[in-house]
Design a protein around this motif. Structure first.
Motif, mmCIF file in Angstrom:
data_model
loop_
_atom_site.group_PDB
_atom_site.id
_atom_site.type_symbol
_atom_site.label_atom_id
_atom_site.label_comp_id
_atom_site.label_asym_id
_atom_site.label_seq_id
_atom_site.Cartn_x
_atom_site.Cartn_y
_atom_site.Cartn_z
ATOM 1 N N SER A 234 0.833 -1.214 0.000
ATOM 2 C CA SER A 234 0.000 0.000 0.000
ATOM 3 C C SER A 234 0.860 1.253 0.000
ATOM 4 C CB SER A 234 -0.935 0.000 1.214
ATOM 5 O OG SER A 234 -1.780 -1.122 1.169
ATOM 6 N N PHE A 246 -4.782 3.246 2.968
ATOM 7 C CA PHE A 246 -4.419 3.018 4.359
ATOM 8 C C PHE A 246 -3.253 2.028 4.485
ATOM 9 C CE2 PHE A 246 -5.295 0.504 8.304
ATOM 10 C CZ PHE A 246 -4.950 1.487 9.203
ATOM 11 N N THR A 254 -4.773 -4.005 4.538
ATOM 12 C CA THR A 254 -5.616 -3.897 3.347
ATOM 13 C C THR A 254 -6.459 -5.153 3.167
ATOM 14 O OG1 THR A 254 -3.806 -2.694 2.306
ATOM 15 C CG2 THR A 254 -5.570 -3.468 0.854
ATOM 16 N N ASP A 273 -4.009 -2.467 -5.692
ATOM 17 C CA ASP A 273 -3.445 -2.854 -4.396
ATOM 18 C C ASP A 273 -4.426 -3.830 -3.777
ATOM 19 O OD1 ASP A 273 -2.027 -2.971 -2.010
ATOM 20 O OD2 ASP A 273 -3.088 -1.253 -1.163
#
Ligand SMILES: Nc1nc2c(ncn2[C@@H]2O[C@H](COP(=O)(O)OP(=O)(O)OP(=O)(O)O)[C@@H](O)[C@H]2O)c(=O)[nH]1
Ligand SMILES: [Mg+2]
Length: 431
Positions: A234, A246, A254, A273
């Motif tokens: 991330s 985040f 994630t 992602d």
């Protein structure tokens, strides 16, 4: 205890209420826990320490503080209580004295082992799968992720209900013992099965929507960040797309997939992602996170991120490759990105030290001459934090994306010329 709690839950009339409870159940307020791990023939002590470190990190992520680790050498786990009875007694005493609320096992326990241990030690017992499911449940944000986690939880629960019943049945004398107990469990099993098929239907609808969305993304190459959990996917996504996904130093930050348009040089592509992998990822999770993993399966290019500052990074690479194989995504073009070089360190040996080198004595330079250098994939060493070697990495991604672009969309006669101009990117990356 936990199973009992589950049973109570699934008997609850109100579906919505039940769903909420299912996901919110064990909110740990940093409860005190101990870890239990077993060394078997095919493991050595170093490995066990690494596994226990990871388990402790998982426990911390779930909200527990680990007070002590218990380990035992066994040729094979005890069929009734997993660990030996002497060890169980030792743990029981420790747990009582130190008011420990949770025991976490590194391996998956059979339902009867779980039951016997809880009866013996009288505290809540979790296994690795349970712990990971719990973290996912706590972290699932969107209704999509929550649906996937709930499905995985019920799938974990269902065989345990069945086998627990078989266990009771044997105790009571088997055939002919049809009492109210069974009816209750039968009802619970039916409720769970109904719920599972409902959740599956729900996911099917979402899957279709997601597939349509993916198809609508137009003629651009799709790259996906893959890798072990907490390696910096991330962070890299944020750095490349200037977005704000985040990221934090906990496992499974994630769960939801994020897709961003990224432009390197003049060449636009999509970057995804997604959820991190982990050793012994519960099969229930792999299955119910199918559509999240579809992003990986349908990507044109995988960017495999590795945390080279982690002492088990080679195991992690292997684990990721295995998962890629499981989801049939192992034959895609891939770039190996070794991240966190700012945190990499090694024990430099004195020149007159003639003891054999171990992996702890290998410098980055030397690593590049091992299997890494011989890898069939382009390889780059970076820091997503300090952006060291970013130009090199970007050029590498550009080259791979370009290759795919040309073979994929030969009539897309755009002229993408490579240049590394950050200012230009600033303008292009805001999608
Ligand atoms: N020292 C250092 N830390 C980094 C680097 N890249 C990421 N991190 C840190 O590593 C931690 C994990 O980063 P994430 O980006 O959340 O990792 P992830 O791979 O997305 O993790 P999951 O989503 O949990 O699978 C964070 O605390 C980051 O700040 C790096 O290059 N160097
Ligand atoms: Mg992440």
């Amino acid at each position: 205890m936990i199973l009992f709690f589950f049973l109570k839950l699934v008997s609850c009339e109100n579906h919505k209420h039940r769903q909420k409870l299912m996901l919110d159940k064990k909110e740990h307020n940093y409860e005190k826990a101990i870890l239990v791990g077993v060394i078997t023939q095919n493991q050595d002590e170093d490995k066990l320490t690494e596994y226990m470190d990871e388990l402790e990190f998982l426990a911390f992520t779930a909200g527990a503080t680990v007070q002590k680790r218990f380990t035992q050498k066994l040729t094979q786990p005890d069929s009734k209580t997993f660990i030996g009875s002497g060890k169980a007694q030792e743990i029981k005493e420790y747990v009582k004295e130190n008011e420990i609320g949770t025991i976490i096992f590194d391996d998956e326990l059979s339902p009867s082992q779980l039951k016997n241990l809880e009866k013996e030690i009288e505290v809540k017992i979790l296994d690795r799968t349970n712990l990971i499911l719990d973290i996912f449940a706590q972290r699932a944000q969107t209704s999509y992720a929550r649906t996937q986690v709930e499905l995985a939880q019920y799938q974990y629960l269902l065989p345990r209900l069945t086998r627990m019943w078989t266990h009771l049945e044997r105790q009571k004398g088997g055939i002919g013992m049809r009492g109210p107990g069974e009816t209750e469990i039968e009802t619970d099993r039916r409720i769970i099965r109904d719920r599972i098929s409902l959740l599956k239907d729900k996911l099917k609808i979402i899957d279709k929507q997601m597939a349509t969305q993916r198809n609508n993304r137009g003629k651009v190459v799709r790259a996906a960040l893959v890798g072990y959990t907490n390696v910096g996917k991330s962070t890299l996504m944020n750095a490349l797309s200037k977005s704000d996904v985040f990221a934090e130093n906990k496992l499974f930050a994630t769960l939801d997939t994020t897709v961003r348009k990224v432009v390197i040089g003049n060449l636009p592509f999509l970057l995804t992602d997604t959820v991190g992998f982990i050793r012994k990822l519960p099969t229930q999770l792999v299955e119910s996170f199918k559509s999240t993993l579809d992003e990986v399966r349908e990507a044109d290019l995988l960017i495999h991120v590795v945390d080279i500052s982690h002492e088990s990074f080679e195991d992690q690479v292997e684990s990721v490759n295995n998962t890629l194989m499981e989801i049939n995504a192992h034959q895609k073009p891939m770039i190996m990105v070794f991240n966190k070089i700012d945190g990499f360190s090694y024990d430099k040996k004195d020149e007159d030290d003639l003891t054999p080198s171990t992996k702890k004595n290998i410098s980055l330079e030397e690593w590049t001459k091992t299997w890494m250098g011989k890898s069939k994939y382009p390889t780059v060493f970076i820091s997503a934090l300090t952006k060291e070697n970013f130009p090199e990495m970007k050029k590498m991604i550009y080259d791979e994306v370009m290759k795919i672009h040309i073979s994929r969309f030969p009539y897309n006669d755009f002229l993408f010329e490579y240049f590394d101009n950050d200012e230009e990117e600033e303008n292009n990356n805001n999608d």
